[in-house]
Write a protein that holds these residues in place. Structure first.
Motif, PDB file in Angstrom:
ATOM      1  N   LYS A  69       0.830  -1.214   0.000  1.00 39.67           N
ATOM      2  CA  LYS A  69       0.000   0.000   0.000  1.00 39.67           C
ATOM      3  C   LYS A  69       0.867   1.268   0.000  1.00 39.67           C
ATOM      4  O   LYS A  69       0.482   2.283  -0.563  1.00 39.67           O
ATOM      5  N   LYS A  76      -5.179  -3.550  -4.648  1.00 39.39           N
ATOM      6  CA  LYS A  76      -6.353  -4.321  -4.213  1.00 39.39           C
ATOM      7  C   LYS A  76      -5.852  -5.641  -3.626  1.00 39.39           C
ATOM      8  O   LYS A  76      -5.280  -6.456  -4.335  1.00 39.39           O
ATOM      9  N   ARG A  98      -8.810  -5.111   1.238  1.00 38.94           N
ATOM     10  CA  ARG A  98     -10.184  -4.775   0.873  1.00 38.94           C
ATOM     11  C   ARG A  98     -11.208  -5.813   1.331  1.00 38.94           C
ATOM     12  O   ARG A  98     -12.379  -5.530   1.441  1.00 38.94           O
ATOM     13  N   ASP A  99     -10.764  -7.048   1.500  1.00 41.56           N
ATOM     14  CA  ASP A  99     -11.711  -8.119   1.818  1.00 41.56           C
ATOM     15  C   ASP A  99     -10.903  -9.289   2.359  1.00 41.56           C
ATOM     16  O   ASP A  99      -9.675  -9.252   2.370  1.00 41.56           O
ATOM     17  N   VAL A 117     -13.923  -6.800  -5.077  1.00 43.62           N
ATOM     18  CA  VAL A 117     -12.730  -5.967  -4.997  1.00 43.62           C
ATOM     19  C   VAL A 117     -12.374  -5.330  -6.349  1.00 43.62           C
ATOM     20  O   VAL A 117     -11.943  -4.187  -6.417  1.00 43.62           O
TER      21      VAL A 117
END
Length: 119
Positions: A69, A76, A98-99, A117
């Motif tokens: 990041k 993602k 994200r998930d 995503v």
């Protein structure tokens, strides 16, 4: 076709995910056995999405999420966790994932997370 990087220290987990993804039209552009390698491959290949295991040698998934990041704020990343890793999953989400999907992988859930995503 979305390009995916699979990160897991267990070869058979990577194989299972790769199988689910390739059968459903995703392109697996790389596999990494730990977070350090994941960051390296991410920077080279810039995949559309990463499936990231949490517990790995050398660099765990949470640290790898932070580094990816930092390199690419739009990365993602979907975490892959074993049962009972809720606290770590929450930390990963706070770090930018994200998930998450839970092992053992259920193909429908894996595909649902990817669709969500990649949206």
């Amino acid at each position: 076709m979305a390009r995916v990087l699979i990160v897991d220290d267990a070869a058979f987990m990577r194989m299972m995910l790769k199988d689910i993804l390739t059968k459903n039209g995703y392109e697996v552009i790389g596999e990494a056995p730990n977070g350090a390698k994941a960051v390296e491959i991410y920077k080279l290949e810039k995949p559309d999405v990463v499936t990231m295991d949490i517990t790995m040698p050398e660099m765990d998934g949470i640290q790898a999420v932070k580094e990816i990041k930092a390199f690419d704020p739009n990365a993602k990343i979907i975490m892959c966790s074993a049962m009972g890793q809720q606290a770590m999953v929450m930390e990963a989400i706070k770090s930018g994932a994200r998930d998450f999907i839970v092992k053992p992988f259920q193909p429908e859930r894996v595909l649902e997370a990817l669709k969500k995503v990649l949206g």
